[in-house]
Design an enzyme around this catalytic site. Structure first.
Site, mmCIF file in Angstrom:
data_model
loop_
_atom_site.group_PDB
_atom_site.id
_atom_site.type_symbol
_atom_site.label_atom_id
_atom_site.label_comp_id
_atom_site.label_asym_id
_atom_site.label_seq_id
_atom_site.Cartn_x
_atom_site.Cartn_y
_atom_site.Cartn_z
ATOM 1 N N LYS A 188 2.772 -2.241 -7.598
ATOM 2 C CA LYS A 188 4.185 -2.074 -8.224
ATOM 3 C C LYS A 188 5.313 -2.580 -7.441
ATOM 4 C CE LYS A 188 7.429 -0.148 -10.989
ATOM 5 N NZ LYS A 188 7.446 -0.766 -12.399
ATOM 6 N N CYS A 192 0.918 -1.194 -0.150
ATOM 7 C CA CYS A 192 -0.101 0.108 -0.042
ATOM 8 C C CYS A 192 0.880 1.078 0.286
ATOM 9 C CB CYS A 192 -0.883 -0.076 1.168
ATOM 10 S SG CYS A 192 -1.913 -1.471 1.373
ATOM 11 N N HIS A 218 7.874 -31.354 -25.547
ATOM 12 C CA HIS A 218 7.799 -32.170 -24.265
ATOM 13 C C HIS A 218 6.185 -31.851 -23.407
ATOM 14 C CE1 HIS A 218 11.619 -33.645 -24.750
ATOM 15 N NE2 HIS A 218 12.037 -32.520 -25.134
ATOM 16 N N GLU A 241 9.529 -13.082 -19.808
ATOM 17 C CA GLU A 241 9.101 -11.918 -19.540
ATOM 18 C C GLU A 241 7.946 -11.302 -20.531
ATOM 19 O OE1 GLU A 241 9.026 -8.069 -18.141
ATOM 20 O OE2 GLU A 241 9.442 -9.974 -17.400
ATOM 21 N N GLU A 252 0.100 -9.734 -17.638
ATOM 22 C CA GLU A 252 -0.065 -8.260 -16.375
ATOM 23 C C GLU A 252 -1.137 -7.429 -16.920
ATOM 24 O OE1 GLU A 252 3.839 -7.785 -13.786
ATOM 25 O OE2 GLU A 252 4.018 -7.412 -16.144
ATOM 26 N N ARG A 284 1.278 1.842 -5.915
ATOM 27 C CA ARG A 284 1.403 0.938 -4.857
ATOM 28 C C ARG A 284 0.070 0.231 -4.507
ATOM 29 N NH1 ARG A 284 6.400 1.616 -2.674
ATOM 30 N NH2 ARG A 284 5.580 0.338 -0.450
ATOM 31 N N LYS A 308 4.426 -9.737 -19.479
ATOM 32 C CA LYS A 308 3.676 -8.747 -19.638
ATOM 33 C C LYS A 308 2.379 -8.784 -20.218
ATOM 34 C CE LYS A 308 6.672 -5.832 -18.043
ATOM 35 N NZ LYS A 308 6.624 -6.998 -17.163
ATOM 36 N N TRP A 323 -3.651 -1.818 -1.313
ATOM 37 C CA TRP A 323 -3.817 -3.170 -2.125
ATOM 38 C C TRP A 323 -4.074 -3.993 -1.000
ATOM 39 C CZ3 TRP A 323 -0.989 -7.765 -1.917
ATOM 40 C CH2 TRP A 323 -1.204 -8.589 -3.181
ATOM 41 N N ASN A 357 0.886 -0.261 6.077
ATOM 42 C CA ASN A 357 1.372 -1.019 4.992
ATOM 43 C C ASN A 357 2.240 -2.227 5.565
ATOM 44 O OD1 ASN A 357 2.245 -2.096 2.649
ATOM 45 N ND2 ASN A 357 3.942 -0.523 2.325
ATOM 46 N N GLY A 358 1.775 -3.354 5.213
ATOM 47 C CA GLY A 358 2.510 -4.495 5.716
ATOM 48 C C GLY A 358 1.346 -5.762 6.251
#
Length: 597
Positions: A592, A2, A493, A470, A477, A28, A474, A75, A101-102
């Site tokens: 983020k 957050c 495979h 990556e 996301e 955040r 992307k 968040w 936050n946490g």
């Protein structure tokens, strides 16, 4: 995860300052937002689920003000994103308000104890125990600062906490495993999870460490330890401009940051590469030598770690990439290894846990990060900055390219023997070549062509394997479409069973050697199953003849080619998400900086 903002000394501008700070911290978390303002006698709290505009609308309909305030953008961890679960949280009297936050690990036992003594709870969050603990201490006769300290002393877990109390023109602050930084101006003092929240008002900052407390008053600020003793803190200067965190006319931060990559890479290389002498120098690392390396990271940074491990292995250095959350709980022997924490924010909880565990076990540590003054940068034995500048979009773009480039520099500077002159030349050319890709890319047309696909597959070999991972990340996301990245040889495979005419395959093929030929063979395999193929290539192989679409990159060294191919995949993901109308800068369920494990 957050975002926290606070200020003392802004007078009638307090509310506007809090809202400005929250707008800079939405990366955040953006499930809900709220503010608490203190006037002469009371604390006013206004909070709302949804993005910041919902809070602005709520505030526009009421009259609220105060000389001291705190704010929060959330968040969600404990409890869904509702008005009731939004921060700030209050005690029974309404005189105490807290943002956090946490994760408070012992919140349930504290909540049970408080409920038994008559406290009433209104949310599902772990945070709400904090104002009630402060209330209980105040009722027992403690002064506001002592009450806050007593409350914090009972918490177990990770937290960045700010608290305001009616009748006190102060903000009380504590930090443990979650970032907090003070902003120091002549007429005001600020508090935030990250510098952009107050950078418009001051470039002077003080970074708080774990276990430190702070009190912000109208006449100044003070940092203290657990026993209340004053800690003398140095004031540092932030060098980047507040305009760097604006969109500069782009529709999204992500697109802006993709286009900032040439400048970001020049910053990463500046003063470190001497093409004439054939040397790479990272002065901040001194004579550090890499003989055995563990790279620990998560998400996009883990893909950079895989790339970095491959670079080091090619130079004869035993190097392994690890997911940091796995490494932290079951680390391999590391006493003779240098453990490299790769984290754009330098606050990633999983990666911090991994580097801390490595240090506990006697290993030397190095932080590879973008954020000056971050926890990881301060805690590790060494630090290498990637110098990408502020990145606001939740999906990392320029910081991944910066990590790739910095890992090349690290490999050349800290391994035995003369640096590779071909690599040095390629590194010096890569900012201009990224610009070429940006100027000529056909990624938007490719995105349009495959907009209605069932899934997207990305394949590559060697250094382009992590790029494929990556590229898929992307796409997931920001477009919310199903995407997977594979080492190209793995298709047959198992994953080949998923390939259909509705699953385009993005195949990265550079050079004309054995790796390229084998990857072209994989392309033929998917083509035989009617899958459309998009080739990302430098044109040296014959992959284009088997592809439905081609995304070109300039010819370069294989190590820097992986930087260029990644730019094309970033653009594909961006344009796909844009055409689908997704929330590109604030994708659902993500934030983020991942500051909880």
């Amino acid at each position: 995860m957050c975002g926290i903002i606070g200020c003392v000394g802004r007078g009638d501008g307090t509310l506007d300052t809090l809202l400005h700070g929250l707008s800079k911290l939405e990366y955040r978390g953006y499930d809900s937002a709220g503010v608490a303002l203190v006037d002469d006698r009371s604390v006013s709290v206004v909070k709302k689920s949804g993005e910041l505009d919902a809070l602005r609308e709520e505030l526009a309909a009421i009259d609220v003000s105060g000389r001291v305030g705190i704010g929060h953008t959330r968040w969600s961890t404990h409890g869904p994103p509702t008005d009731g679960n939004a921060h700030p949280h209050r005690d029974c009297t309404g005189d105490v308000a807290v943002v956090h936050n946490g994760i408070i690990e012992n919140y349930q036992s504290l909540r049970d104890e408080l409920a038994e003594s008559g406290h009433e709870f209104r949310s599902d969050t772990d945070t709400e125990v904090v104002p009630h603990l402060v209330e209980a201490s105040l009722e027992s006769g403690a002064d506001p600062e002592a009450a806050f300290r007593e409350a914090i002393g009972r918490l177990e877990g990770s937290y960045a906490i700010a608290c305001v109390i009616a009748g006190t023109d102060s903000v009380f602050v504590a930090r443990n495993d979650s970032p907090l930084v003070l902003g120091i101006a002549e007429d005001a003092t600020y508090l935030a999870s990250d510098v952009p929240a107050f950078r418009e008002f001051t470039d002077k900052v003080v970074y708080l460490e774990d276990g430190e407390y702070a009190r912000l008053d109208t006449d100044g600020w003070r940092v203290s330890d657990i026993d209340g003793g004053t800690i003398e803190k140095s004031i540092e200067t932030v060098t980047w401009d507040p305009e760097d965190t604006g969109k500069s006319g782009y529709d999204h931060f992500m697109l802006k940051e993709i286009h900032e990559q040439p400048r970001a890479l020049r910053q990463c290389l500046q003063g470190r590469v001497d093409e004439l002498r054939g040397t790479v120098t990272l002065e901040e690392l001194g004579e550090l030598s890499l003989e055995r390396v563990h790279l620990v990271a998560a998400g996009t940074s883990y893909h950079a770690a895989i790339y970095g491990a491959q670079l080091l292995q090619a130079k004869g250095v035993p190097a392994q990439p690890f997911l940091s959350h796995e490494y932290a709980t079951s680390p391999p022997p590391a006493e003779d290894a240098i453990v490299v924490g790769v984290s754009q924010s330098g606050e990633t909880a999983d990666t911090l846990a991994a580097t801390r565990e490595a240090r506990r076990r006697g290993a030397e540590t190095l932080a590879l990060t973008n954020t000056v003054g971050s926890t990881m940068a301060r805690e590790c034995d060494h630090v290498c900055y990637i110098r990408s500048g502020p990145e606001i979009g939740v999906a990392a773009t320029k910081t991944f390219a910066g990590q790739q480039t910095a890992l090349n520099l690290l490999t050349e500077a800290a391994t035995a023997g003369q640096a590779d002159r071909d690599v040095i030349a390629a590194l010096r050319n890569v900012p201009g070549q990224v610009q070429e890709v940006l100027d000529s890319s056909k990624a938007e047309a490719v995105a349009e062509a495959y907009l209605d696909s069932d899934a997207y597959f990305f394949i590559g070999r060697s250094l382009n394997f992590p790029v494929s991972l990556e590229g898929a990340l992307k796409m997931k996301e920001i477009s919310y479409e199903h995407a997977e990245g594979f080492a190209a040889g793995e298709l047959k495979h198992g994953p080949l069973a998923l390939v259909t005419s509705q699953t385009p395959v993005f195949a990265t093929v550079v050079g004309d050697g054995e790796l390229a030929r084998k990857t072209v063979g994989n392309v033929k395999e998917v083509e035989a199953r009617d899958a459309p193929v998009v080739a990302i290539t430098d044109g040296q192989s014959d992959v284009a003849r088997y592809a439905d679409h081609v995304l070109e990159i300039p010819e370069t060294h294989p190590r820097t080619a992986a930087i260029l191919t990644n730019v094309q995949l970033q653009l594909v993901a961006y344009h796909t998400a844009a055409k689908l109308g997704r929330s590109i800068d604030k994708p659902r369920n993500l934030a983020k900086s991942v500051t909880v494990e």
